[in-house]
Design a protein around this motif. Structure first.
Motif, mmCIF file in Angstrom:
data_model
loop_
_atom_site.group_PDB
_atom_site.id
_atom_site.type_symbol
_atom_site.label_atom_id
_atom_site.label_comp_id
_atom_site.label_asym_id
_atom_site.label_seq_id
_atom_site.Cartn_x
_atom_site.Cartn_y
_atom_site.Cartn_z
ATOM 1 N N GLY A 123 0.828 -1.212 0.000
ATOM 2 C CA GLY A 123 0.000 0.000 0.000
ATOM 3 C C GLY A 123 0.857 1.254 0.000
ATOM 4 O O GLY A 123 1.847 1.338 0.736
ATOM 5 N N VAL A 124 0.490 2.208 -0.853
ATOM 6 C CA VAL A 124 1.147 3.528 -0.787
ATOM 7 C C VAL A 124 0.117 4.631 -0.520
ATOM 8 O O VAL A 124 0.472 5.783 -0.324
ATOM 9 N N HIS A 139 -4.434 0.991 -13.854
ATOM 10 C CA HIS A 139 -3.052 0.640 -13.490
ATOM 11 C C HIS A 139 -2.039 1.544 -14.170
ATOM 12 O O HIS A 139 -2.352 2.221 -15.150
ATOM 13 N N ILE A 140 -0.850 1.516 -13.610
ATOM 14 C CA ILE A 140 0.289 2.216 -14.218
ATOM 15 C C ILE A 140 1.423 1.206 -14.284
ATOM 16 O O ILE A 140 1.765 0.583 -13.276
ATOM 17 N N SER A 141 1.959 1.038 -15.477
ATOM 18 C CA SER A 141 3.107 0.155 -15.604
ATOM 19 C C SER A 141 4.359 0.986 -15.365
ATOM 20 O O SER A 141 4.634 1.930 -16.096
ATOM 21 N N LEU A 142 5.093 0.641 -14.321
ATOM 22 C CA LEU A 142 6.331 1.370 -14.047
ATOM 23 C C LEU A 142 7.499 0.517 -14.533
ATOM 24 O O LEU A 142 8.033 -0.309 -13.794
ATOM 25 N N PHE A 143 7.817 0.684 -15.773
ATOM 26 C CA PHE A 143 8.972 0.018 -16.398
ATOM 27 C C PHE A 143 8.826 -1.490 -16.525
ATOM 28 O O PHE A 143 9.802 -2.202 -16.649
ATOM 29 N N THR A 144 7.606 -2.003 -16.465
ATOM 30 C CA THR A 144 7.447 -3.424 -16.778
ATOM 31 C C THR A 144 7.397 -3.549 -18.298
ATOM 32 O O THR A 144 6.962 -2.635 -18.991
ATOM 33 N N VAL A 145 7.861 -4.679 -18.792
ATOM 34 C CA VAL A 145 7.932 -4.855 -20.240
ATOM 35 C C VAL A 145 6.538 -5.218 -20.774
ATOM 36 O O VAL A 145 5.833 -6.038 -20.189
ATOM 37 N N ASN A 146 6.165 -4.611 -21.878
ATOM 38 C CA ASN A 146 4.847 -4.880 -22.452
ATOM 39 C C ASN A 146 4.850 -6.244 -23.133
ATOM 40 O O ASN A 146 5.692 -6.518 -23.989
ATOM 41 N N GLY A 183 -20.610 -6.818 4.237
ATOM 42 C CA GLY A 183 -20.142 -6.000 5.355
ATOM 43 C C GLY A 183 -18.648 -5.724 5.323
ATOM 44 O O GLY A 183 -18.040 -5.388 6.346
ATOM 45 N N TYR A 184 -18.034 -5.854 4.147
ATOM 46 C CA TYR A 184 -16.598 -5.584 4.034
ATOM 47 C C TYR A 184 -16.369 -4.139 3.652
ATOM 48 O O TYR A 184 -17.051 -3.599 2.787
ATOM 49 N N ASP A 185 -15.341 -3.575 4.265
ATOM 50 C CA ASP A 185 -14.899 -2.245 3.873
ATOM 51 C C ASP A 185 -13.953 -2.449 2.686
ATOM 52 O O ASP A 185 -12.946 -3.140 2.809
ATOM 53 N N ILE A 186 -14.313 -1.916 1.547
ATOM 54 C CA ILE A 186 -13.491 -2.193 0.372
ATOM 55 C C ILE A 186 -12.906 -0.904 -0.191
ATOM 56 O O ILE A 186 -13.566 0.116 -0.222
ATOM 57 N N LYS A 187 -11.637 -0.976 -0.571
ATOM 58 C CA LYS A 187 -10.975 0.186 -1.163
ATOM 59 C C LYS A 187 -10.954 0.013 -2.680
ATOM 60 O O LYS A 187 -11.179 -1.093 -3.193
ATOM 61 N N GLU A 188 -10.637 1.094 -3.336
ATOM 62 C CA GLU A 188 -10.551 1.046 -4.791
ATOM 63 C C GLU A 188 -9.366 1.912 -5.180
ATOM 64 O O GLU A 188 -9.134 2.944 -4.549
ATOM 65 N N GLY A 189 -8.617 1.514 -6.190
ATOM 66 C CA GLY A 189 -7.494 2.366 -6.540
ATOM 67 C C GLY A 189 -6.664 1.871 -7.700
ATOM 68 O O GLY A 189 -7.007 0.912 -8.388
ATOM 69 N N VAL A 190 -5.558 2.576 -7.882
ATOM 70 C CA VAL A 190 -4.661 2.348 -9.018
ATOM 71 C C VAL A 190 -3.496 1.456 -8.576
ATOM 72 O O VAL A 190 -2.841 1.729 -7.572
ATOM 73 N N VAL A 211 3.073 9.542 -8.370
ATOM 74 C CA VAL A 211 2.626 9.382 -9.765
ATOM 75 C C VAL A 211 1.174 8.914 -9.866
ATOM 76 O O VAL A 211 0.630 8.819 -10.962
ATOM 77 N N GLY A 212 0.559 8.616 -8.749
ATOM 78 C CA GLY A 212 -0.873 8.297 -8.807
ATOM 79 C C GLY A 212 -1.223 6.878 -8.413
ATOM 80 O O GLY A 212 -2.360 6.442 -8.619
ATOM 81 N N GLY A 213 -0.282 6.143 -7.858
ATOM 82 C CA GLY A 213 -0.573 4.774 -7.440
ATOM 83 C C GLY A 213 -1.176 4.734 -6.044
ATOM 84 O O GLY A 213 -0.944 5.625 -5.222
ATOM 85 N N ASP A 214 -1.969 3.711 -5.797
ATOM 86 C CA ASP A 214 -2.468 3.440 -4.447
ATOM 87 C C ASP A 214 -1.807 2.200 -3.874
ATOM 88 O O ASP A 214 -1.746 2.010 -2.666
#
Ligand code: HPA
Length: 279
Positions: A123-124, A139-146, A183-190, A211-214
């Protein structure tokens, strides 16, 4: 880097793998599931028709990571035919990106239209805590190969796939309702994808937040790109197994990631199971 693998005829290889699977299992699963580190217990939900160790599958890579048992399970969840990868392939294990996404392409050829993916992630987003579930909405690909780099196989998908909505909004909404009803608390993010295998430095975790990651992890992105290429609907969820941005002086360990993922797994399994019911 891609050239060696591309010397082989990919379509021929895929066909050989699929033929082998079909010799053991003759249904057409429309739902695929990829289980991440420490998240293998979902398999207890499956009424198994066939179970094939990766090692026996022609052209399949073999998983090497602790917590990944390495088998393809074909069977039913809630009376729906599913194909489940118990153990996935990571770039950091030394596989090519084409190998990492090979099973996704197999799933497509078996008939999969909807793919559910799980992973453990750091988590960030500072409002997160260990054990939280995060629905991935981008999502954000941080230097992963396509994984689509190299010659495009037109039979698998188009050269330049659109990535404006890789994570299906309808499935996200369904999952949110399911989580609420449970009854779960759920998060959402990048989700930010990195290659690993080293965890991030403190400065890198901060960068990922900026850069916008969660959350950040070492899997998923390449599978998602291949699944978008293949025209699948995708739903993906992270278990926050450790906090990257933290005040404590603690180290991040693989053991901690696995145990936090296992602890939160029942919730993820419950959401996946109900989501499958609604597909
Ligand atoms: N970083 C990268 N990958 C991860 C992490 C992390 O902190 N936790 C689980 N997978």
């Amino acid at each position: 880097m891609t050239t060696n693998y591309m010397q082989y005829n990919l379509i021929e290889q895929l066909n050989e793998t699929v033929s082998y699977i079909k010799s053991k299992y003759n249904k057409q699963p429309t739902i695929g599931v990829v289980l991440g580190s420490g998240l293998g217990n979902f398999i207890d939900q499956i009424k198994v028709d066939a179970e094939i160790n990766y090692i026996n599958l022609p052209h399949f890579p073999v998983s090497t990571v602790k917590g990944h048992s390495g088998k393809l399970i074909l069977g039913k969840v809630n009376e729906k035919d599913v194909v489940v990868m118990s153990g996935r392939f990571h770039f950091y294990e030394g596989y090519s990106v084409q190998q990492v996404v090979y099973p996704i392409r197999i799933m497509k050829m078996l008939g999969v239209k909807t793919l559910l993916i799980s992973n453990a992630a750091g988590g960030v987003n500072t409002s997160f805590k260990v054990g939280d579930l995060m629905i991935i909405n981008d999502h954000i690909s941080l230097f992963t190969v396509n994984p689509l780099a190299g010659k495009n196989e037109d039979g698998l998908g188009i050269r330049f796939p659109d990535m404006s909505e890789p994570y299906n909004k309808e499935l996200i909404n369904k999952a949110k309702i399911i989580a609420k009803n449970l009854g779960y608390d759920i998060k959402e993010g990048v989700y930010c994808g990195v290659t690993g295998p080293s965890f991030e430095t403190r400065a890198e975790y901060k960068l990922i937040k900026v850069v916008g990651g969660d959350a950040v992890g070492m899997s998923t992105i390449q599978e998602v790109i291949a699944a978008v290429h293949a025209g699948m609907k995708i739903f993906a969820m992270s278990i926050i197994s450790n906090m990257g941005i933290r005040d404590e002086e603690n180290e991040v360990t693989h053991e901690e990631v696995l145990s936090a993922a296992s602890a939160a797994e029942p919730k993820m399994t419950a959401i996946f199971k109900r989501l499958i019911n609604e597909l």
